[in-house]
Design an enzyme around this catalytic site. Sequence first.
Site, short mmCIF file in Angstrom:
data_model
loop_
_atom_site.label_atom_id
_atom_site.label_comp_id
_atom_site.label_asym_id
_atom_site.label_seq_id
_atom_site.Cartn_x
_atom_site.Cartn_y
_atom_site.Cartn_z
CG MET A 1 -42.17 -19.27 -40.15
SD MET A 1 -42.40 -20.35 -41.59
CE MET A 1 -41.25 -21.69 -41.20
CG ASP B 1 -41.45 -15.97 -50.96
OD1 ASP B 1 -42.34 -16.16 -51.80
OD2 ASP B 1 -40.71 -16.88 -50.53
CE LYS C 1 -47.04 -20.59 -50.42
NZ LYS C 1 -45.66 -20.53 -50.91
#
Length: 391
Positions: free
Chosen positions: A299, A162, A184
């Site tokens: 996030m 990732d 991502k």
Amino acid sequence: MALATASSSCSLARNLSHFSSSSSPSLPSSKPSPLSPFFPCRRSHRTVFCSAAAAPPSSPFTEKSSAERYQRDSWVYGSGVLLPVSAHQNFSDRENEIALQLPELKRLLEALRAARRAEAAGGGGRGGPGSVSLVGTGPGDPGLLTLKAVRAIEQADLILYDRLVSNDVLGFVRADAKMLYVGKTAGYHSRTQEEIHELLLSFAEAGANVVRLKGGDPLVFGRGGEEMDFLQKQGIQVKVIPGITSASGIAAELGIPLTHRGVANSVRFLTGHSRNGGTDPLYVAENAADPDSTLVIYMGLSTLPALSSKLMHHGLPPDTPAVAVERGTTPQQRMVFAELEDIVYEVKLADLVSPTLIIIGRVVALSPLWPQSSEEAVVLKTGQRCSSQLE
């Protein structure tokens, strides 16, 4: 129980009062703190901003167009593809990039299947499917990797990694292992989650020892549960190797106890994102506005303005201590300490970028980096609160 809590709060108030009035450490201007190497810090009356004095300009993580990413993954593009050589270059779109990778991915799959058939025919191997290990790599500092994680990385045939797996952690990968970026970021998914599922399944079925590397812990906002569920339903053995989640690693780096007797009796992890079309991730604000709990938001940079407003609306005091930490535990770490009512402005002023972790709660004031003036205010407020509980 009320008397016990009040007594603990009073004791804490006395201890903190002594700490802030007589033994509060001054921030060093040249030497790093024994707690955190990320100095210098700039103090004002209500805030503290810290950043590395000479941080490397590049990201510690794998950004979508980083040259390091294409160097690691060069095998998958074949010899005839001209790869980007700087962070300012990238392929035109995701579909084009995947199309360039497909021939080599198919060749690798065929080679693995052929080797598996040969082993089965010769009696030298079981010829069955491989396995998938979901490995957490922590918040970024390679020193926080577990020994079990290092062993898994070193033994992998194929690694799907990732964005938030730090470059230093990827240094443990064997030279002959294959690596494939599946990260991502906002506005760019190199692979959809469904495509990641299929890649894991295809290579495990071909007999490979596949490691899925994730930042933090794979089962804390890492979608590891989805991957585990999908693979197990297909008959693939899945191992989970936990990592130090960002909340624990970053809080420890700053000297913030996520729970503390008499200050915070619980901790709650929240996500600032929801799945497409899903419930507003901030709907929990009404129940999360608890002054006796610590909130950690993953996030949450883009949704912080709405979240902080909702928390105050539902009763969390505006002067609740808070901190936002960008790229925590890495040499590029930057952080802003401020009260809840000011944190959005200060984060914007510091121009923090993703990934940024946010911690909200009275425990933040226990960090040696918290502004002394606000620290004294917290001590006074804690003392007043315990006095009212005792009356």
